[in-house]
Design a protein around this motif. Structure first.
Motif, PDB file in Angstrom:
ATOM      1  N   ASP A   1       1.772   6.421  -7.161  1.00 50.51           N
ATOM      2  CA  ASP A   1       0.698   7.326  -7.584  1.00 50.51           C
ATOM      3  C   ASP A   1       1.141   8.787  -7.507  1.00 50.51           C
ATOM      4  N   LYS A   2       1.917   9.126  -6.491  1.00 45.89           N
ATOM      5  CA  LYS A   2       2.395  10.510  -6.355  1.00 45.89           C
ATOM      6  C   LYS A   2       3.346  10.867  -7.489  1.00 45.89           C
TER       7      LYS A   2
ATOM      8  N   ARG B   1       2.386   1.640  -3.444  1.00 42.25           N
ATOM      9  CA  ARG B   1       1.409   2.058  -4.456  1.00 42.25           C
ATOM     10  C   ARG B   1       1.129   3.548  -4.348  1.00 42.25           C
ATOM     11  N   GLN B   2       0.987   4.033  -3.127  1.00 43.35           N
ATOM     12  CA  GLN B   2       0.723   5.458  -2.938  1.00 43.35           C
ATOM     13  C   GLN B   2       1.899   6.305  -3.425  1.00 43.35           C
TER      14      GLN B   2
ATOM     15  N   GLU C   1       0.819  -1.211   0.000  1.00 44.42           N
ATOM     16  CA  GLU C   1       0.000   0.000   0.000  1.00 44.42           C
ATOM     17  C   GLU C   1       0.855   1.265   0.000  1.00 44.42           C
TER      18      GLU C   1
END
Length: 253
Positions: free
Chosen positions: A66-67, A62-63, A59
């Motif tokens: 995404d950034k 993934r974040q 998690e």
């Protein structure tokens, strides 16, 4: 071994609901996102090779991806679709390589291919751990170079077959003695079984750099002996025989 699929759930939606961004992401940006996906595919294999998994759920990673995508103007769904596809390809490739070398483990002629595979795994894992985002996923073993990781990984697969690089004739003879001590422990008692293994701790038997590996191996062999105990009559000569065989092999000096 299965990859964690950290991008998979959100990537499905990318094919159903395209992002509203009008500009196509640059190949350079998409290539970087695919690299991040490959890192995710490598992670479980790196863990098997001795790396520490820092983000098992994926998690946080993934974040972070995404950034990066957001700063480059790429929608999260497009980014995750690219990463998920790359992760799946990488996981499939790594698993195929592992399955191939494992299928030949019984044949010593396959050891060279195994070590080449281990070298490739270690190189990929070091790239992950050295990357600012990849380091969210993995931490390398302390004070380890890729070459030492590859050696330990290959040896971990060869150890049960007695073909690890550190399994010298002296180490293997010591393991046979340890197994005999375990097999006779019920008759001799733990103290006598411990004493039977005393030669393994003499100087020049186990090099310091493999001490932990070797004694973990001896302990496993002793446990295997306990699981298959010998009779009292068999034990009278077994330990003496194994100790004599051990003594015949020159020590390292």
């Amino acid at each position: 071994m299965k990859s964690v699929g950290m991008f998979a759930a959100l990537a499905v939606g990318a094919w159903i609901a395209p992002t509203l961004a009008s500009a196509q992401p640059s190949p350079l940006v998409m290539g970087r996102l695919e690299t991040y996906g490959r890192f995710a595919g490598d992670a479980p294999f790196c863990e098997a090779a001795g790396y520490k998994r820092l983000d098992p759920s994926g998690e946080a990673y993934r974040q972070a991806v995404d950034k990066v995508a957001d700063r480059a103007g790429v929608g999260a769904q497009d980014a995750e679709a690219a990463a998920a596809a790359a992760q799946a390809r990488e996981s499939q490739e790594m698993q195929a390589g592992l399955d191939k070398v494992k299928a030949r483990l019984a044949d010593p002629s396959g050891d060279a291919d195994l070590r080449l595979f281990a070298t490739e795994v270690a190189a990929r894992c070091h790239r992950v751990a050295d990357d600012p985002l990849g380091s969210i996923l993995l931490e390398p073993p302390p004070r380890s170079r890729a070459s030492s990781v590859a050696l330990r990984y290959a040896d971990s697969l060869l150890e049960p077959l007695g073909r690890a690089g550190w399994q010298t004739p002296l180490i293997k003879a010591g393991a046979a003695l340890a197994e005999a001590a375990g097999a006779c422990e019920a008759h001799l008692g733990k103290g006598a079984a411990d004493a039977a293994m005393a030669p393994l701790r003499e100087p020049y038997v186990v090099p310091p750099d493999i001490y932990d590996q070797a004694f973990a191996y001896f302990d496993k062999r002793r446990a295997a002996g306990r699981a298959h105990p010998e009779t009292a009559a068999q034990c009278r000569g077994l330990i003496a025989k194994r100790a004599a065989e051990f003594r015949k092999i020159p020590k390292l000096k």
